[in-house]
Write an enzyme that holds these catalytic residues in place. Structure first.
Site, mmCIF file in Angstrom:
data_model
loop_
_atom_site.group_PDB
_atom_site.id
_atom_site.type_symbol
_atom_site.label_atom_id
_atom_site.label_comp_id
_atom_site.label_asym_id
_atom_site.label_seq_id
_atom_site.Cartn_x
_atom_site.Cartn_y
_atom_site.Cartn_z
ATOM 1 N N LYS A 225 19.836 52.861 -64.000
ATOM 2 C CA LYS A 225 18.834 53.771 -63.447
ATOM 3 C C LYS A 225 17.590 53.878 -64.333
ATOM 4 O O LYS A 225 16.716 54.701 -64.054
ATOM 5 C CB LYS A 225 19.450 55.156 -63.229
ATOM 6 C CG LYS A 225 20.585 55.169 -62.212
ATOM 7 C CD LYS A 225 21.163 56.557 -62.039
ATOM 8 C CE LYS A 225 22.355 56.555 -61.109
ATOM 9 N NZ LYS A 225 23.538 55.862 -61.663
ATOM 10 N N LYS B 226 21.423 63.025 -59.799
ATOM 11 C CA LYS B 226 22.540 62.204 -60.280
ATOM 12 C C LYS B 226 22.398 61.939 -61.773
ATOM 13 O O LYS B 226 21.273 61.907 -62.310
ATOM 14 C CB LYS B 226 22.614 60.885 -59.514
ATOM 15 C CG LYS B 226 21.299 60.135 -59.365
ATOM 16 C CD LYS B 226 21.449 59.003 -58.356
ATOM 17 C CE LYS B 226 20.096 58.388 -57.997
ATOM 18 N NZ LYS B 226 20.234 57.344 -56.962
ATOM 19 N N ARG C 45 24.280 46.894 -50.711
ATOM 20 C CA ARG C 45 24.531 46.245 -51.993
ATOM 21 C C ARG C 45 24.168 44.772 -51.838
ATOM 22 O O ARG C 45 24.719 44.054 -51.006
ATOM 23 C CB ARG C 45 25.990 46.406 -52.404
ATOM 24 C CG ARG C 45 26.479 45.474 -53.530
ATOM 25 C CD ARG C 45 25.676 45.544 -54.819
ATOM 26 N NE ARG C 45 25.575 46.871 -55.381
ATOM 27 C CZ ARG C 45 26.436 47.363 -56.264
ATOM 28 N NH1 ARG C 45 27.465 46.636 -56.653
ATOM 29 N NH2 ARG C 45 26.252 48.578 -56.742
ATOM 30 N N ARG D 192 26.843 49.468 -46.962
ATOM 31 C CA ARG D 192 27.894 50.452 -47.203
ATOM 32 C C ARG D 192 27.504 51.762 -46.523
ATOM 33 O O ARG D 192 26.456 52.325 -46.840
ATOM 34 C CB ARG D 192 28.089 50.652 -48.711
ATOM 35 C CG ARG D 192 28.437 49.366 -49.456
ATOM 36 C CD ARG D 192 28.381 49.540 -50.952
ATOM 37 N NE ARG D 192 27.039 49.903 -51.398
ATOM 38 C CZ ARG D 192 26.711 50.160 -52.668
ATOM 39 N NH1 ARG D 192 27.632 50.099 -53.609
ATOM 40 N NH2 ARG D 192 25.477 50.474 -53.000
ATOM 41 N N ASP E 279 20.929 47.998 -55.307
ATOM 42 C CA ASP E 279 21.170 48.910 -54.185
ATOM 43 C C ASP E 279 19.849 49.246 -53.514
ATOM 44 O O ASP E 279 18.878 49.628 -54.191
ATOM 45 C CB ASP E 279 21.853 50.186 -54.674
ATOM 46 C CG ASP E 279 23.245 49.916 -55.231
ATOM 47 O OD1 ASP E 279 23.842 48.890 -54.865
ATOM 48 O OD2 ASP E 279 23.725 50.736 -56.043
ATOM 49 N N GLU F 82 18.883 51.215 -57.537
ATOM 50 C CA GLU F 82 19.575 50.858 -58.779
ATOM 51 C C GLU F 82 19.607 49.348 -58.958
ATOM 52 O O GLU F 82 19.607 48.596 -57.981
ATOM 53 C CB GLU F 82 21.026 51.384 -58.783
ATOM 54 C CG GLU F 82 21.148 52.881 -58.863
ATOM 55 C CD GLU F 82 22.594 53.336 -59.084
ATOM 56 O OE1 GLU F 82 23.424 52.505 -59.512
ATOM 57 O OE2 GLU F 82 22.877 54.513 -58.825
ATOM 58 N N ASN G 239 22.308 47.174 -60.898
ATOM 59 C CA ASN G 239 23.600 47.283 -61.571
ATOM 60 C C ASN G 239 23.906 46.019 -62.368
ATOM 61 O O ASN G 239 24.044 44.932 -61.801
ATOM 62 C CB ASN G 239 24.697 47.517 -60.531
ATOM 63 C CG ASN G 239 24.496 48.826 -59.782
ATOM 64 O OD1 ASN G 239 24.877 49.883 -60.254
ATOM 65 N ND2 ASN G 239 23.862 48.749 -58.614
#
Length: 323
Positions: free
Chosen positions: A131, A167, A217, A231, A279, A288, A290
């Site tokens: 992030k 978050k 994703r 998702r 994402d 994001e 990842n």
């Protein structure tokens, strides 16, 4: 060429083989004739008396894996493994939290440079938390705010009226992600909780109604698009992570997502970030990047008939041969 592969990950006993990306990578490596070892990151030990490079060891064991629920691995005898001499490739696949323990492990693994290939590159992982790294691509992001003071968050909400999402900056798997209604009725309590639970600031963004249609994703392998899944949140839930009950469906890229992948790809490859999951919400909002222990390849391959694990190992073998 057969490679000796050490997988740094959580206990194999806890793996859910139906959807675990690390397990899928192990199956793919084994199918290519590579030899597998498993170890816990907490067993890493560094001896500085062994020359300029030092000696990095772990307490690990050879393993074989199979896609059989309840009997998915067999393990040999544990022994001391020299990661610089006995191993060709280390897969850094333990789950976050991305804490000082995680960061320290990247510093130790970085000392293998030039001798053993570590995937993803540990220095790049350390310098690209999900992030925070994404802030380099703010042009693709929804309005985003990182802070700790409630006054700052309220001011952000005034500039971006409506519901918010809060978050933790270094969370994973959809854990501790909260929706704040437009009236801010739970904002004070949530900020108090975040202040007590985490030393770092937290991330705040407007709630995106498009998330009801899914959070995509997208997996990139050495900077190249490999596949994607959408998702969707479960009943009564706004988080779409599969770990919190979301469901997956097949998906293609929008033109905006293709633009995002094209922008990120060269930088990911240059940093040695071989396996990355990004994402995207609403077909256009990057949230994001990842890099620590990305997931999703099992579902992607199931829907698309692809073999992402093979693509990842192709990239790893090319990088190893070039060392």
């Amino acid at each position: 060429m057969s490679l000796r592969v050490a997988v740094q990950m959580d206990p194999l006993e806890t793996v859910k083989i139906g959807g675990d990306s690390s397990f899928a990578l192990m199956l793919s490596a084994q199918a290519r004739g590579h030899t597998l070892f498993h170890y816990d990151v907490r067993t890493l030990a560094y001896d500085a008396s062994h020359g300029a490079a030092g000696r990095l060891t772990c307490w690990g064991a050879p393993v074989t894996v199979q896609k059989v629920e309840g009997a998915h691995f067999t393990r040999g005898e544990y022994r001391l493994i020299d990661l610089g001499e006995d191993i060709d490739v280390v897969l850094m696949r333990q789950d976050p939290p991305f804490d000082l323990g995680y960061i320290t492990a990247t510093h130790l693994l970085e000392r293998l440079a030039g001798r053993t290939l570590v995937v993803n590159d540990p220095a790049a992982v350390r310098n690209a938390p999900e992030k925070v790294f994404v802030l380099d691509y703010a042009r693709f992001m929804p309005p985003t705010f990182i802070a700790r003071r409630i006054e700052d968050v309220k001011a952000f909400n005034q500039r971006n009226p409506g519901d918010l999402v809060i978050k933790p900056l270094h969370g994973n798997g959809g854990k501790a992600v909260f929706r704040v209604p437009a009236d801010g009725s739970n904002l004070g309590a949530l900020i108090e909780m975040f202040e007590n639970a985490w030393v770092e600031p937290f991330m705040v963004q407007p709630f995106l109604p498009d998330v009801s249609e899914g959070d995509k994703r997208i997996v990139l392998v050495d900077g190249v698009f490999a596949g994607a899944i959408n998702r969707k949140p479960g009943e009564g839930e706004f988080r779409s992570n599969l770990a919190v009950g979301g469901s997956a469906e097949a998906s293609q890229l929008t033109s905006a997502e293709e633009e995002i992948c094209a922008a990120l790809g060269p930088e990911l490859k240059a940093r040695g970030l071989v396996f990355v999951g990004i994402d995207v919400i609403g077909g256009k909002w990057l949230t994001e990047i990842n890099v620590t222990s990305p997931t999703g390849i099992v579902a992607i391959d199931r829907f698309n008939g692809t073999d992402t694990g093979a693509m990842i190992w192709d990239a790893i073998e090319v990088r190893h041969a070039a060392m």
